[in-house]
Design an enzyme around this catalytic site. Structure first.
Site, short mmCIF file in Angstrom:
data_model
loop_
_atom_site.label_atom_id
_atom_site.label_comp_id
_atom_site.label_asym_id
_atom_site.label_seq_id
_atom_site.Cartn_x
_atom_site.Cartn_y
_atom_site.Cartn_z
N LEU A 1 5.77 -34.06 -6.20
CA LEU A 1 4.99 -32.88 -5.81
C LEU A 1 4.04 -32.53 -6.95
O LEU A 1 4.26 -31.58 -7.70
CB LEU A 1 5.99 -31.74 -5.54
CG LEU A 1 5.68 -30.70 -4.47
CD1 LEU A 1 5.19 -31.34 -3.19
CD2 LEU A 1 6.92 -29.86 -4.20
N HIS A 2 2.99 -33.33 -7.09
CA HIS A 2 2.05 -33.13 -8.19
C HIS A 2 0.98 -32.11 -7.79
O HIS A 2 1.13 -31.42 -6.78
CB HIS A 2 1.47 -34.47 -8.65
CG HIS A 2 0.77 -35.26 -7.58
ND1 HIS A 2 -0.59 -35.15 -7.35
CD2 HIS A 2 1.23 -36.15 -6.69
CE1 HIS A 2 -0.91 -35.96 -6.35
NE2 HIS A 2 0.17 -36.58 -5.93
N ALA A 3 -0.07 -32.01 -8.57
CA ALA A 3 -0.99 -30.87 -8.41
C ALA A 3 -1.66 -30.79 -7.03
O ALA A 3 -1.77 -29.71 -6.46
CB ALA A 3 -2.06 -30.90 -9.51
N ALA B 1 0.79 -29.81 -4.31
CA ALA B 1 1.19 -28.43 -4.60
C ALA B 1 0.12 -27.45 -4.12
O ALA B 1 0.41 -26.38 -3.58
CB ALA B 1 1.46 -28.25 -6.09
#
Lengths: 105, 156
Positions: free
Chosen positions: A21-23, A26
């Site tokens: 769940l990276h930027a 997100a």
């Protein structure tokens, strides 16, 4: 049910994105959550490896920074919880996003 | 979680960014890594391309005056490097909430998992209103680095 009665919906989902769940995911998640009146939280239910964030940690799904804080790798299980009149729709929408990897390869 | 991260180096902290645009600020932060000897001038060009390419896919201005430009899969670092800059008046990052960015955490990581870990800890600092009000008041690079080390190691 009377409209205006607040209900709480809880559902477990899994992070399917290979890079976690990276930027970008997100940001997509928080933007979707902000589209609902309901309060929406994410709680770490289980992690495939220790990233330094305790299972049980709960954050506001409407904040990108909060979602990033979870540092959730692929395979992390997350409990979505929504409280409010549109809680059902909020949980459905977020579950769908997790399922399609937030539209990000 | 160890009490210290060793991620924050005073040589990679800028208490007063001079860049006026997102690109200038990113370049300014990457140049810290060159000045400290962490990467070469040539590597800084590659890193700059990687970070700006990522920025073009979607802003890393994630709200509350904080931006986290990054490269998740960079060949120029081993592990992760973080540079932190404070901008007094704020820079336009096309942030998600439209607000100007005052604090920039630039992260260069060698693999996505390391990035996720480091970004999570940086977000822990970024989501803490008290710490984010205190960071710009540190004044010197040395104080910024020790402040961030402490914030990194404190409990969520």
């Amino acid at each position: 049910m009377d409209s205006g009665v607040s209900n709480t919906i809880r559902r477990r989902v899994e992070v399917l994105n290979e890079a976690g769940l990276h930027a970008r995911p997100a940001a997509v998640l928080a933007e979707c959550a902000r589209g609902f009146e309901a309060e929406v939280s994410l709680e770490l239910a289980s992690v495939p490896e220790d990233m330094g964030v305790a299972v049980g940690t709960r954050v506001d799904a409407k904040s990108v920074m909060d979602v990033l804080f979870l540092a959730a790798p692929c395979g992390t299980q997350i409990d979505i919880e929504a409280t409010g009149t549109d809680a059902d729709a909020a949980v459905d929408a977020l579950e769908a996003l997790f399922g399609k990897r937030f539209g990000i390869v | 979680m160890p009490a210290t991260s060793n991620y924050f180096d005073e040589k990679h902290c800028i208490p007063s960014l001079t860049g006026e645009t997102k690109d200038e600020v990113i370049t300014e932060l990457i140049q810290c890594f060159v000045a400290s000897g962490a990467i070469s001038e040539d590597e800084s060009i590659d890193l700059g391309v990687e970070v700006l390419a990522r920025e073009n896919e979607g802003t890393t201005g994630i709200g509350k005056g904080v931006a986290m430009p990054h490269a998740r899969n960079s060949g120029v670092v081993d592990g992760a490097l973080i540079a932190v800059g404070v901008h007094e008046t704020g820079v336009d990052f096309d942030a998600l909430d439209g607000a100007p960015v005052n604090v920039v955490f630039l992260i260069a990581a060698s693999d996505p998992q390391e990035y996720l870990r480091v970004a999570g800890r940086v977000a822990k600092i970024g989501r803490d209103d008290i710490e984010m009000r205190a960071l710009p008041r540190q004044g010197t690079a040395e104080r910024m680095a020790s402040f961030l080390e402490q914030a990194w190691g404190s409990n969520p």
